[in-house]
Design a protein around this motif. Structure first.
Motif, PDB file in Angstrom:
ATOM      1  N   ASP A 154     -30.366 -15.065  38.065  1.00 16.55           N
ATOM      2  CA  ASP A 154     -31.286 -14.045  38.555  1.00 16.55           C
ATOM      3  C   ASP A 154     -30.567 -12.715  38.747  1.00 16.55           C
ATOM      4  OD1 ASP A 154     -33.845 -13.162  39.609  1.00 16.55           O
ATOM      5  OD2 ASP A 154     -32.919 -13.223  41.600  1.00 16.55           O
ATOM      6  N   GLU A 156     -28.312 -11.686  36.848  1.00 17.17           N
ATOM      7  CA  GLU A 156     -27.914 -11.270  35.499  1.00 17.17           C
ATOM      8  C   GLU A 156     -26.400 -11.283  35.326  1.00 17.17           C
ATOM      9  OE1 GLU A 156     -29.797  -7.581  34.502  1.00 17.17           O
ATOM     10  OE2 GLU A 156     -31.828  -8.383  34.762  1.00 17.17           O
ATOM     11  N   LEU A 242     -36.772 -20.186  34.653  1.00 16.92           N
ATOM     12  CA  LEU A 242     -36.296 -18.835  34.363  1.00 16.92           C
ATOM     13  C   LEU A 242     -37.191 -18.145  33.336  1.00 16.92           C
ATOM     14  CD1 LEU A 242     -32.448 -19.460  34.298  1.00 16.92           C
ATOM     15  CD2 LEU A 242     -33.697 -18.003  35.897  1.00 16.92           C
ATOM     16  N   ILE A 243     -37.648 -18.905  32.352  1.00 16.02           N
ATOM     17  CA  ILE A 243     -38.541 -18.341  31.333  1.00 16.02           C
ATOM     18  C   ILE A 243     -39.861 -17.912  31.965  1.00 16.02           C
ATOM     19  CG2 ILE A 243     -39.908 -18.882  29.279  1.00 16.02           C
ATOM     20  CD1 ILE A 243     -37.574 -20.688  28.379  1.00 16.02           C
ATOM     21  N   ALA A 246     -39.348 -14.830  34.079  1.00 17.10           N
ATOM     22  CA  ALA A 246     -39.204 -13.633  33.247  1.00 17.10           C
ATOM     23  C   ALA A 246     -40.544 -13.175  32.699  1.00 17.10           C
ATOM     24  CB  ALA A 246     -38.217 -13.901  32.116  1.00 17.10           C
ATOM     25  N   GLU A 247     -41.352 -14.147  32.266  1.00 19.76           N
ATOM     26  CA  GLU A 247     -42.677 -13.797  31.748  1.00 19.76           C
ATOM     27  C   GLU A 247     -43.539 -13.189  32.842  1.00 19.76           C
ATOM     28  OE1 GLU A 247     -44.031 -17.488  30.222  1.00 19.76           O
ATOM     29  OE2 GLU A 247     -43.043 -17.252  28.269  1.00 19.76           O
ATOM     30  N   SER A 249     -42.473 -11.519  35.419  1.00 20.61           N
ATOM     31  CA  SER A 249     -41.953 -10.192  35.721  1.00 20.61           C
ATOM     32  C   SER A 249     -42.467  -9.172  34.699  1.00 20.61           C
ATOM     33  CB  SER A 249     -40.425 -10.214  35.715  1.00 20.61           C
ATOM     34  OG  SER A 249     -39.902  -8.921  35.946  1.00 20.61           O
ATOM     35  N   VAL A 250     -42.526  -9.564  33.441  1.00 28.73           N
ATOM     36  CA  VAL A 250     -43.019  -8.676  32.389  1.00 28.73           C
ATOM     37  C   VAL A 250     -44.491  -8.352  32.610  1.00 28.73           C
ATOM     38  CG1 VAL A 250     -43.520  -8.480  29.933  1.00 28.73           C
ATOM     39  CG2 VAL A 250     -41.314  -9.374  30.680  1.00 28.73           C
TER      40      VAL A 250
END
Length: 256
Positions: A154, A156, A242-243, A246-247, A249-250
């Protein structure tokens, strides 16, 4: 680090969409390779570079990652960074000897994570890992390793792979030997030995392996197979989470 500061501004992103696990586990109905219910969330501490929260059975942990920061302990000619790990146990966590767990966990978490981190990317710097044990019910070490790996992702922090961990409890009797991955409190109380395995499944590399008790070669091999298989299960949950995070967040980003 105070508990309030670790939780301040938390905006959790729940990414393993399962019901929260009940407190009482270990009723003997699980299969030897069956994990307890898992709940994870990402980005739980707004002021941290990265953070994660995990529930495994009745165990609950929160991890915050800060850095990379300049390392005052770094050698002048150092070409790599380092990890530091600090563990605190909440007064209500149900841990009999908190000081012992606070001392033991960093010694297991840090070596499990170091091989996965590209330390050369931040020379003369340190990444600080802070783990807060909110509640302990059975195995907590593997949950701490998994949670810290998620928090670094998270944040990065560049890694070769996520590190997933699992423990195996061994119940040896005169006529038979039983094993259970992800042991509950009841399993831990009855165990005659235990094994901890942490690995980078995508690379097929074990980063941490420790065991307690007397083992026959066949028992060790069987426990290792169970532990590795459990790590792969946990790794799949971590990747999926995590995927999805991330989705999500987008999707929350405003249109350009």
């Amino acid at each position: 680090m105070q508990y309030a500061s670790m939780l301040e501004g938390g905006t959790p992103v729940e990414f393993v969409r399962r019901p929260r696990p009940p407190r009482n586990e270990g009723n003997g109905k699980r299969k030897p390779n069956e994990l307890r219910p898992v709940f994870m969330s990402l980005g739980t501490v707004a002021k941290a570079a990265g953070s994660a929260y995990i529930e495994v059975g009745g165990s609950k942990l929160l991890c915050s990652v800060y850095g990379p920061r300049p390392d005052p302990k770094a050698d002048y000619v150092s070409e790599t960074g380092r990890l530091s790990c600090n563990v605190k146990v909440a007064p209500f966590a149900g841990v009999e000897v908190p000081a012992e767990l606070e001392k033991e966990l960093p010694l297991l978490v840090k070596p499990a994570l170091e091989p996965a981190v590209v330390l050369s990317r931040f020379p003369k710097s340190v990444v600080e890992i802070h783990i807060l044990v909110l509640e302990q019910e059975g195995d907590v070490v593997s949950a701490a390793i998994t949670c810290a790996s998620l928090a670094m992702a998270d944040a990065e922090i560049e890694m070769f792979d996520l590190v997933a961990a699992s423990s195996v409890a061994v119940h040896s009797r005169k006529s038979s030997t039983e094993m259970q991955v992800d042991p509950s409190s009841q399993d831990v109380a009855a165990q005659s030995g235990s094994m901890l395995a942490a690995m980078m499944p995508s690379r097929g590399e074990v980063t941490q392996l420790s065991h307690v008790g007397e083992w026959e070669p066949a028992q060790f091999e069987a426990a290792m197979e169970l532990g590795v298989a459990a790590c792969k299960q946990v790794h799949g949950l971590m990747r999926r989470g995590l995927i999805e995070a991330a989705e999500g967040s987008v999707q929350k980003q405003p249109p350009a």
